[in-house]
Structure formats: C-alpha cells, structure tokens
Write an enzyme that holds these catalytic residues in place. Structure first.
Site, PDB file in Angstrom:
ATOM      1  CD  GLU A 101      -3.310  -1.078   1.128  1.00  0.00           C
ATOM      2  OE1 GLU A 101      -3.758   0.006   1.508  1.00  0.00           O
ATOM      3  OE2 GLU A 101      -4.032  -2.007   0.693  1.00  0.00           O
ATOM      4  CG  HIS A 107      -2.477   2.886   5.093  1.00  0.00           C
ATOM      5  ND1 HIS A 107      -3.395   3.633   4.390  1.00  0.00           N
ATOM      6  CD2 HIS A 107      -2.380   1.707   4.437  1.00  0.00           C
ATOM      7  CE1 HIS A 107      -3.829   2.943   3.350  1.00  0.00           C
ATOM      8  NE2 HIS A 107      -3.245   1.762   3.368  1.00  0.00           N
ATOM      9  CB  CYS A 163      -4.139  10.240   3.294  1.00  0.00           C
ATOM     10  SG  CYS A 163      -4.152   8.952   4.558  1.00  0.00           S
TER      11      CYS A 163
END
Length: 436
Positions: free
Chosen positions: A177, A246, A363
């Site tokens: 990711e 995350h 992000c």
C-alpha cells in the site's frame, strides 16, 4: 551509477479529489470511512479544500505537484466482471445486479496518493537513480483497480531514465500500500538515510493488515537499498485494531525526526534504538498514550499530518483541523512547542470533506526527493504554480458535482458528468485525451 547531489528538493504530489468522491464506506478497518458510510458527500467542496491546502504549502515556500483523478466510473473493471454493452449499459446492468460493484467502480480513492507507490531517493539506491514502485493495493477491491492508471501517471511524470526508474506493482498476493507504510530518517547534517518499511501481521481486531512484510522486502530489493540501512518494522496489533489501517495514521518521519504514538509499533524501543544507532542526531518525538489515547490519535489524524522542512530549515507540522480542535491533542502540541524541540511550527489546514472518507493531509500527498537536475526532468504538467491552481479551481467550480448521495451512484447523468469533468481537467492541464 547515476549522479548524486547534496542539494535535495522535496516535492509533495497531492491527489486532486475526483468528481466521484462519495461515502460508500468501502474501506474495511478505516474508522472514518465506516462512520460516514451512506452520508451525502460534497465533491466540489472536497476538491477545492484540497487545492487550498496545496496553495498553502506553496505559500510556505514548498514545492508542490499534483496527480490527476482516475477515470471513473471504471467501466473496464466492470467489464472484467462480465458486464457488457455500451458504457451506460454495462453500468446500468451492474447497478441492477449489485449496486456495491458500481460503488467500487465509482471510488475516488486514488486521491490518497500516499498509496500510489513507494519512493527511494537516488541517495538511497545502489544505482543512484530515484526508484518508484507502484503499489498494488490488493487488499481492497475498490483500490486494487488503481494500479494501472497510477502507473501510467508515474511513468509519464518520471519518464527520464537518467534519473528515475519506475517499477510496476508487485504480484497481488503480496499486499503493498505504498508510502503510507514507509518512512525515511536522515542525519540532520547530511549523510546516509535509514529507510523504514512498516508492515502488519495477519489480522488484528478483525481488520486486515494491508502491508505485507514480503511486499516491503521486495520493494527494498528492487530499489537496491543498503540492507544495513533498511529496517523492516511491524506495526502494533493494537494500532491496526484501533483503526490505523496504514502506518501513517500513527507515525510520520521527516529529516532527522521520527514522530510517533507510543503504541504505533510492536517493539518501539527496538526501532528507536536501530534508528538512533544509524542516524547521528536522530530525534524521536513520541506521544505518550496517557496524554493522547490511540483512539484520539486515530480519530483526529494527528499523525497523518505532514511533517515538512521549511526553507529556513525549521520543521512544520501541517495538521488537519480536527487535530487542532481536540483539547487533548492541542494541549500536548502546545507543550511540545514550549520545549524548543525539532518541530518548530504548527499549521492547521481544513480538508474535512476528504477526512470524512478516511485520510488526512499526509494521505493526500506523495513525497518525492530529487536533486535540481532530476527535478528539471519531471514532466512540468505535474508541477503546480498559481496559474495551474487557477485552472484547476475553475474546472472544479464549473464541473464537479456539488453533492452525491448513495442512490446517485446509479444515475446515468452523474456518470456522464463525472467523465466530462475529468476530461475537462486533464485538458486544462495540457494532457491529451488518451494520454493519462
């Protein structure tokens, strides 16, 4: 070996919030996404907030880039699932069969460019090139379809083989990711960096750990990083179970500073020892759980702030408004400012509409560090100035939907509007119709 320079230019490439931005609640383990599932979104406001944040970063003297929204609805993805006919017919058939499939095909989650890939600057790699690995995002269906379009943009932006090497995504069995699970710590006075890859371990609290250790190890091998300065670190189960899907929800690094919650890692002491042993002058700024709970840290996205180095050498923490409005968080940050530590300034930005879908300021950005020659080799259409921001804002104000309710995802007029909006944006930035 490629050429290396001591002059480092950092560019943050933010994702533009796409016209299909909606609250379908597709991201398992993401508390904000789940909490707002079914709400009415405001794509135009969300996108304009994102551009305002980019403008603020530029006003602080920082270099700013941009990545484009992906082509949505993703009819090709639906065709792979057996829906046929024209674009409108395939979408209508999918909506009748299973509206959740159309919600996946409409996802604007590519705006989270921290998940676009992982970047090792030229100074970290064996061949002296800046290496970029496209993330496969294989854990979640709505994100797994992003890799092809992300790769196209990355190969276009970083096409010069004298400075860059872009790698395709890893096999989907190994979840990757991207930079949201990656950090670098660099000596304050220059020298070799330590690259930190953070992974999970199976499931925690019923949520999947999205970054696999095997994937992180593969990226490090492909980039040719120094094994003695490459750390594989496990995220804590408590963090994943609490909603830290995350690592960048509970930790962030910049320069010689590692800023983390006390419960971010499975073995924080071992990580801190490894970093300080390899990076002279490394500063660990740990937030104790008795001052800011893990729940509060995740809910306010304190650690999903951007930690950036200013032109004068000071370090600024760019916080989401939610963090600035929380009494516990602001009290701790005020105490931090009083210590005269390495973080010298706080900057609050409002990205509420995208925050509601599960990601803060960090992000939205993809950090790339290059020297002046490599910077000059980046496709300039991906680099922002005020004039480019003006063009983007004009298209968003004219073309982006004002609101999307869950039932609107099956509306053919919305499908057509979103397609046209993206085409208008790419044209305004100088991209050809089939280029990106």
């Amino acid at each position: 070996m490629g050429r290396r320079s001591d002059v480092v230019i950092e560019i943050n490439f933010d994702g533009i919030v796409g016209p299909t931005h909606n609250y379908a609640g597709l991201s398992v383990g993401n508390r904000a996404s789940a909490a707002n599932a079914g709400a009415v979104s405001a794509p135009r406001v969300a996108a304009l907030q994102g551009i305002a944040k980019m403008r603020r970063m530029m006003a602080l003297g920082l270099r700013q880039g941009v990545f484009l929204p992906h082509d949505r609805p993703n009819t090709g993805w639906l065709r792979a699932l057996g829906f046929v006919g024209s674009e409108q017919e395939a979408l209508a058939s999918a909506w009748m069969a299973d509206p959740a499939l159309v919600a996946n095909a409409m996802s604007a989650s590519a705006m989270w460019t921290a998940n676009a890939g992982t970047v090792s600057p030229a100074s970290d790699t064996s061949d002296g090139l800046c290496h970029i690995s496209v993330a496969n995002l294989s854990t979640m269906p709505h994100r797994a379809s992003e890799a092809a379009q992300t790769e196209r943009q990355l190969r276009l932006a970083f096409a010069d083989p004298r400075y860059f090497r872009v790698h395709g995504p890893l096999p989907s069995a190994f979840g990757d990711e991207g930079a949201a699970n990656f950090m670098r710590v660099v000596p304050a006075n220059g020298g070799a960096a330590v690259e930190i890859f953070v992974h999970g371990d199976g499931h925690a609290g019923g949520f999947p750990s999205r970054q696999h250790r095997t994937a992180s190890e593969a990226v490090a091998r492909r980039h040719g990083t120094d094994p003695s300065r490459t750390l594989m670190v496990r995220q804590s189960d408590a963090a994943i179970a609490a909603g830290a899907f995350h690592n960048d929800v509970v930790a962030v690094a910049n320069g010689h500073v590692l800023f983390a919650h006390a419960q971010a890692f499975a073995d924080p002491a071992a990580l801190y020892d490894a970093v300080t042993a390899r990076v002279p002058g490394a500063a660990i700024v740990e937030v104790p759980a008795d001052r800011i709970s893990l729940d509060t840290a995740i809910r306010t996205y304190l650690f999903n702030s951007q930690l950036v180095t200013m032109p004068d050498g000071g370090m600024t923490l760019v916080l989401p408004a939610e963090a600035g409005e929380n009494a516990d968080v602001w009290a701790w940050l005020s105490d931090l400012m009083a210590t005269n530590g390495p973080i010298t300034r706080l900057e609050v930005v409002d990205v509420r509409e995208s925050m509601r879908n599960g990601g803060g300021p960090a992000c939205l950005r993809f950090r790339v560090q290059v020297d002046a020659d490599a910077c000059a080799a980046i496709d300039p259409r991906f680099l922002l100035d005020d004039a480019a921001c003006d063009r983007i804002e004009a298209v968003i104000a004219r073309e982006w939907p004002e609101a999307i309710a869950p039932g609107d995802l099956g509306n053919p007029d919305l499908w057509a509007q979103c397609k046209h909006a993206r085409t208008s944006l790419t044209a305004a930035l100088g991209f050809g119709p089939d280029e990106i």
